[in-house]
Write a protein that holds these residues in place. Structure first.
Motif, mmCIF file in Angstrom:
data_model
loop_
_atom_site.group_PDB
_atom_site.id
_atom_site.type_symbol
_atom_site.label_atom_id
_atom_site.label_comp_id
_atom_site.label_asym_id
_atom_site.label_seq_id
_atom_site.Cartn_x
_atom_site.Cartn_y
_atom_site.Cartn_z
ATOM 1 N N SER A 26 -41.875 90.103 -34.246
ATOM 2 C CA SER A 26 -40.659 89.595 -34.890
ATOM 3 C C SER A 26 -39.835 90.724 -35.480
ATOM 4 C CB SER A 26 -41.023 88.583 -35.982
ATOM 5 O OG SER A 26 -41.677 87.461 -35.431
ATOM 6 N N VAL A 27 -40.512 91.677 -36.098
ATOM 7 C CA VAL A 27 -39.804 92.828 -36.673
ATOM 8 C C VAL A 27 -39.086 93.608 -35.580
ATOM 9 C CG1 VAL A 27 -40.116 95.051 -37.829
ATOM 10 C CG2 VAL A 27 -41.311 93.023 -38.681
ATOM 11 N N ILE A 28 -39.773 93.851 -34.467
ATOM 12 C CA ILE A 28 -39.158 94.568 -33.343
ATOM 13 C C ILE A 28 -37.974 93.784 -32.785
ATOM 14 C CG2 ILE A 28 -39.549 95.448 -31.011
ATOM 15 C CD1 ILE A 28 -40.923 97.083 -33.183
ATOM 16 N N PHE A 29 -38.156 92.489 -32.617
ATOM 17 C CA PHE A 29 -37.103 91.647 -32.045
ATOM 18 C C PHE A 29 -35.861 91.611 -32.931
ATOM 19 C CE2 PHE A 29 -35.142 87.375 -31.799
ATOM 20 C CZ PHE A 29 -34.686 87.425 -30.487
ATOM 21 N N VAL A 30 -36.062 91.400 -34.222
ATOM 22 C CA VAL A 30 -34.929 91.320 -35.154
ATOM 23 C C VAL A 30 -34.203 92.666 -35.232
ATOM 24 C CG1 VAL A 30 -34.286 91.001 -37.577
ATOM 25 C CG2 VAL A 30 -35.905 89.442 -36.500
ATOM 26 N N ALA A 31 -34.970 93.759 -35.281
ATOM 27 C CA ALA A 31 -34.356 95.085 -35.362
ATOM 28 C C ALA A 31 -33.541 95.385 -34.105
ATOM 29 C CB ALA A 31 -35.432 96.148 -35.555
ATOM 30 N N ALA A 32 -34.088 95.050 -32.935
ATOM 31 C CA ALA A 32 -33.367 95.296 -31.681
ATOM 32 C C ALA A 32 -32.134 94.419 -31.557
ATOM 33 C CB ALA A 32 -34.306 95.056 -30.492
ATOM 34 N N PRO A 36 -29.082 97.360 -32.912
ATOM 35 C CA PRO A 36 -29.533 98.004 -31.664
ATOM 36 C C PRO A 36 -29.395 99.526 -31.677
ATOM 37 C CG PRO A 36 -27.469 96.800 -31.343
ATOM 38 C CD PRO A 36 -27.980 96.407 -32.681
ATOM 39 N N ALA A 37 -28.313 100.018 -32.283
ATOM 40 C CA ALA A 37 -28.106 101.467 -32.299
ATOM 41 C C ALA A 37 -29.171 102.160 -33.143
ATOM 42 C CB ALA A 37 -26.714 101.788 -32.837
ATOM 43 N N ALA A 38 -29.412 101.603 -34.333
ATOM 44 C CA ALA A 38 -30.434 102.180 -35.207
ATOM 45 C C ALA A 38 -31.814 102.060 -34.571
ATOM 46 C CB ALA A 38 -30.418 101.474 -36.557
ATOM 47 N N MET A 39 -32.051 100.934 -33.913
ATOM 48 C CA MET A 39 -33.328 100.724 -33.251
ATOM 49 C C MET A 39 -33.546 101.768 -32.157
ATOM 50 S SD MET A 39 -36.043 98.822 -33.016
ATOM 51 C CE MET A 39 -37.307 98.288 -31.879
ATOM 52 N N GLN A 40 -32.513 102.022 -31.387
ATOM 53 C CA GLN A 40 -32.613 103.002 -30.324
ATOM 54 C C GLN A 40 -32.868 104.392 -30.886
ATOM 55 O OE1 GLN A 40 -32.857 102.404 -27.212
ATOM 56 N NE2 GLN A 40 -32.996 104.556 -26.611
ATOM 57 N N GLU A 41 -32.228 104.705 -32.013
ATOM 58 C CA GLU A 41 -32.419 106.009 -32.646
ATOM 59 C C GLU A 41 -33.859 106.178 -33.130
ATOM 60 O OE1 GLU A 41 -30.554 108.549 -36.401
ATOM 61 O OE2 GLU A 41 -29.458 106.824 -35.591
ATOM 62 N N VAL A 42 -34.399 105.126 -33.732
ATOM 63 C CA VAL A 42 -35.786 105.164 -34.206
ATOM 64 C C VAL A 42 -36.745 105.320 -33.036
ATOM 65 C CG1 VAL A 42 -37.619 103.817 -35.306
ATOM 66 C CG2 VAL A 42 -35.337 103.888 -36.325
ATOM 67 N N LEU A 43 -36.517 104.560 -31.962
ATOM 68 C CA LEU A 43 -37.392 104.637 -30.793
ATOM 69 C C LEU A 43 -37.362 106.018 -30.160
ATOM 70 C CD1 LEU A 43 -36.814 101.184 -29.009
ATOM 71 C CD2 LEU A 43 -38.796 101.921 -30.326
ATOM 72 N N ASN A 44 -36.177 106.601 -30.086
ATOM 73 C CA ASN A 44 -36.070 107.943 -29.501
ATOM 74 C C ASN A 44 -36.835 108.974 -30.327
ATOM 75 O OD1 ASN A 44 -34.514 107.113 -27.345
ATOM 76 N ND2 ASN A 44 -32.566 107.503 -28.374
ATOM 77 N N ALA A 45 -36.703 108.860 -31.676
ATOM 78 C CA ALA A 45 -37.403 109.796 -32.551
ATOM 79 C C ALA A 45 -38.922 109.626 -32.416
ATOM 80 C CB ALA A 45 -36.984 109.575 -34.003
ATOM 81 N N GLY A 465 -32.001 99.547 -22.843
ATOM 82 C CA GLY A 465 -32.327 99.491 -21.417
ATOM 83 C C GLY A 465 -33.811 99.655 -21.165
ATOM 84 N N LEU A 466 -34.130 100.071 -19.935
ATOM 85 C CA LEU A 466 -35.529 100.236 -19.553
ATOM 86 C C LEU A 466 -36.232 101.309 -20.383
ATOM 87 C CD1 LEU A 466 -35.240 100.052 -15.651
ATOM 88 C CD2 LEU A 466 -36.128 98.303 -17.193
ATOM 89 N N GLY A 467 -35.448 102.263 -20.874
ATOM 90 C CA GLY A 467 -36.031 103.317 -21.696
ATOM 91 C C GLY A 467 -36.637 102.776 -22.973
ATOM 92 N N ALA A 468 -35.987 101.775 -23.585
ATOM 93 C CA ALA A 468 -36.516 101.169 -24.806
ATOM 94 C C ALA A 468 -37.837 100.454 -24.530
ATOM 95 C CB ALA A 468 -35.501 100.191 -25.384
ATOM 96 N N LEU A 469 -37.934 99.782 -23.381
ATOM 97 C CA LEU A 469 -39.175 99.108 -23.016
ATOM 98 C C LEU A 469 -40.304 100.116 -22.829
ATOM 99 C CD1 LEU A 469 -37.820 96.553 -20.372
ATOM 100 C CD2 LEU A 469 -38.408 96.087 -22.747
ATOM 101 N N GLN A 470 -39.987 101.207 -22.143
ATOM 102 C CA GLN A 470 -41.005 102.227 -21.900
ATOM 103 C C GLN A 470 -41.453 102.882 -23.203
ATOM 104 O OE1 GLN A 470 -38.770 104.570 -19.084
ATOM 105 N NE2 GLN A 470 -39.798 103.632 -17.322
ATOM 106 N N THR A 471 -40.525 103.085 -24.133
ATOM 107 C CA THR A 471 -40.877 103.698 -25.410
ATOM 108 C C THR A 471 -41.797 102.798 -26.217
ATOM 109 O OG1 THR A 471 -38.766 104.879 -25.485
ATOM 110 C CG2 THR A 471 -39.953 104.656 -27.556
ATOM 111 N N MET A 472 -41.526 101.506 -26.237
ATOM 112 C CA MET A 472 -42.391 100.575 -26.963
ATOM 113 C C MET A 472 -43.793 100.560 -26.347
ATOM 114 S SD MET A 472 -41.144 99.388 -29.644
ATOM 115 C CE MET A 472 -42.648 98.449 -29.893
#
Length: 671
Positions: A26-32, A36-45, A465-472
């Motif tokens: 739920s936390v991942i879903f709500v954040a994404a 979305p921008a902040a979520m992507q930044e966190v995932l990249n880091a 995109g697919l990159g976010a799925l792969q990072t998770m």
């Protein structure tokens, strides 16, 4: 009525496992969804941190998994069966191999069969050499991937069919945790496995949705493979998967899987026959040999000396290793279910070899064909599409005859893999989250999992995109890979104990039992011997027996016999020594040996004779270093008979192999 009680009454869920999992998702879903921008930044880091600090860990872990399975194959542990010793395989060998073959297929091979070799071919790591591009593709889908699957499948099958424990991941830790697998530690295992598996399946769903959309666009059935179209595809496929899982029509799913395997094989044969056939057949042999000759080098390579290729290495190899970790419980449960009755050696060989060889064949036919076409007519058009890999399979089929028909077949294969994978995924997730693996899950749970996977996939696709799925997947699989190492250690301990248990013989003492004085022997067996008891045995039984026999040997037969007493030593002992001038002396000794008793045995009310954490036994020892045995139940006459039996062995060995060995040692001692 509390939430916990409601969950227990209305579902098969373990409240703790499902509660923590739903909270995390739920936390991942709500954040994404909301940021979305902040979520992507966190995932990249987070991704960069894992790449920087743990790439070496993934490399070593997967290599150790492979070495572990190979070691089991060549060791005496390989003969242990996944089930009772007298139990035969549930499926015939060919049927079992066919199912392993089917397990090697999936959305991933359809997505990457063309895309990955072309991507590697264009990357600096391959320097434009098709041979190197194929090597890296095969390496990612070969033995290492199936070693990860095999570790979990073997542990599940062993503890499920040999120990008769539930077919659940927590059961794999029984040697380490014992009954605590049913408590909070077992819940923690299930939570980590559930989260890792969930995001591994979600990644595959994202890949499948993107490729299905591209296929529909390529065939002209839709104008654009937009994000909204991918959402529609995801909901359509997950709806069918939920309907299939909820209806429980296992036979129908089995028929669909078999039909899909036939279609995939036909597509493979079509590409082989319509492409450069002789080139592909030669390339298959070359790819297989090149892979086998380079597997050790690649298994431990972290590109630390090639910093220019580090980005490629983490973006491909490390992401793959993370993906295989997350898929391991899913595939492992399937393999475990079909492997009952196999020996470990047979299991490990089948799981490692059959799917890996098929992967080499698949990538050779699709990958080598794509590279060959790209350099013999396509003029780099296919390589130009590597940034959009979901389009490559259908673009590739355009260069072959009957492209419209083959594209439709490919589309059907992807869709069926998509549906059957999601259906099986729902079953596995229900199994992991269940409080009792024997409870049938309510139908609404299938719908819940399908909806959850669809929503999270869409949210992550929308944020990165697919990159976010792969990072998770990368993040979720890291702690689970540590769990897999512990699982392998737990399995090793269990297998060693298994071998000792089933190879244990009755004690030599029992050879002399005739049924006389059985009450006295039973009383001895039900008394936990302490050091004072062993000293009493040495003084009043063993020593008189040795003196009586030694006197007979010395006085009547003229042998040089000594009786040595070491009762004041750390390990009190007595021994009979028959001296030889040119050979090793015959020694029959008995010493006091202590060993620890497990706390649970001491605390067990059904074992009232076990009172202390230490017990002692009189163990024999010999001059040749052989392993001794317990003689605590022997009488004086039985000890004399046992000494004579060992002396008779000593004399018989002097006449053949023992003469050379014993005389050689005597010469060394003299020098």
């Amino acid at each position: 009525m509390g939430i916990r009680t409601l969950i227990q009454q209305k579902s098969s869920f373990n409240p703790v496992v499902i509660g923590i999992t739903l909270l995390f998702v739920s936390v991942i879903f709500v954040a994404a969804l909301l940021t979305p921008a902040a979520m992507q930044e966190v995932l990249n880091a987070a991704k960069e941190a894992v790449f920087r600090h743990f790439s070496w860990f993934y490399v070593l872990t997967f290599s150790l998994f492979l070495l572990f399975l190979i070691l089991l194959c060549i060791s005496n542990l390989g003969s242990i069966k996944l089930g009772a010793d007298e139990e035969g395989p549930e499926f015939s060998f060919m049927s079992w191999l066919a199912m392993l073959f089917a397990a090697g297929m999936g959305v991933g091979l359809m997505f990457f069969g063309v895309a990955e070799p072309l991507s590697h071919y264009a990357a600096p790591v391959s320097s434009g050499q098709a041979k190197e591009a194929m090597l890296h593709s095969v390496f990612h889908w070969g033995f290492h991937a199936w070693a990860a699957y095999g570790i979990i499948a073997l542990a599940l099958a062993y503890f499920g069919f040999r120990y008769k424990l539930p077919l659940a991941l927590r059961s794999c830790f029984y040697p380490l945790l014992k009954d605590r697998i049913n408590g909070r530690l077992g819940d923690a295992v299930d939570v980590l496995a559930l989260i890792a598996t969930l995001f591994g399946i979600i990644t595959s769903l994202g890949l499948g949705a993107a490729q299905l959309g591209s296929g529909l666009q390529q065939l002209g059935w839709i104008r654009e493979n937009s994000f909204s179209m991918q959402i529609a595809v995801i909901f359509a496929v997950m709806g069918m998967a939920a309907l299939s899982a909820a209806s429980g029509v296992g036979k129908g799913v089995k028929m669909l899987s078999e039909a899909n395997l036939v279609l995939a094989s036909l597509l493979l044969l079509f590409v082989l026959s319509s492409g450069p056939t002789l080139y592909l057949l030669s390339a298959f042999s070359d790819n297989l040999g090149y892979y086998l000759s380079n597997i050790v080098r690649l298994s431990f390579k972290t590109f630390v000396y090639e910093p220019e290729n580090t980005g490629w290495f983490t973006g491909w190899t490390i992401l793959y290793w993370a993906w295989w970790c997350s898929w391991a419980p899913f595939v492992g449960l399937f393999i475990a279910r079909i492997s009952r009755g196999r020996t470990i050696r047979e299991f490990a060989f089948g799981v490692l070899a059959i799917p890996s060889i098929f992967s080499v064949l698949w990538f050779t036919v699709f990958g080598n064909s794509a590279i060959w076409l790209d350099t013999h007519g396509a003029s780099g058009a296919l390589a130009a599409l590597t940034s959009t890999p979901e389009k490559l399979l259908f673009a590739f089929l355009e260069y072959l005859p009957l492209s419209a028909l083959s594209s439709v077949v490919a589309l059907i294969v992807i869709a069926l893999f998509f549906i059957t994978s999601a259906d099986s995924g729902i079953y596995v997730l229900n199994n992991m989250a269940s409080r009792d693996k024997s409870i049938a899950s309510p139908k609404w749970q299938a719908v819940m999992w399908a909806l959850m996977m669809a929503l999270v996939t869409i949210a992550l696709l929308g944020s990165g995109g697919l990159g976010a799925l792969q990072t998770m997947t990368l993040l979720a699989s890291l702690p689970f890979s540590v769990l897999m190492i512990l699982m392998a250690f737990s399995l090793w301990r269990a297998l060693e104990a298994d071998k000792k248990y089933f190879s244990a013989q009755v004690t030599p003492t029992s050879i002399f039992w005739t049924g006389e004085r059985w009450r006295e022997r039973l009383g001895q067996m039900m008394n936990q011997a302490q050091e004072k008891d062993i000293l009493k045995f040495l003084k009043h039984t063993a020593l008189p027996a040795m003196r009586e026999l030694g006197g007979e040997m010395s006085d009547v037969h003229g042998l040089s016999v000594q009786t040595n007493i070491f009762l004041e030593c750390e390990e009190p002992a007595v021994e009979l020594v028959i001296e030889k001038e040119t050979m090793r002396n015959f020694v029959y000794g008995i010493k006091t040996v202590g060993y620890a008793i497990a706390d649970q045995l001491v605390q067990d009310d059904n074992l009232p004779h076990i009172q202390s954490n230490m017990a002692y036994v009189p163990m024999t020892y010999f001059s040749d270093g052989r392993t001794g045995y317990d003689v605590q139940y022997m009488t004086r006459q039985e000890l004399i008979a046992d000494i004579l039996k060992q002396y008779e062995r000593y004399l018989s060995l002097l006449e053949n192999v023992g003469q050379e060995i014993m005389s050689h040692e005597q010469t060394e001692l003299a020098e």
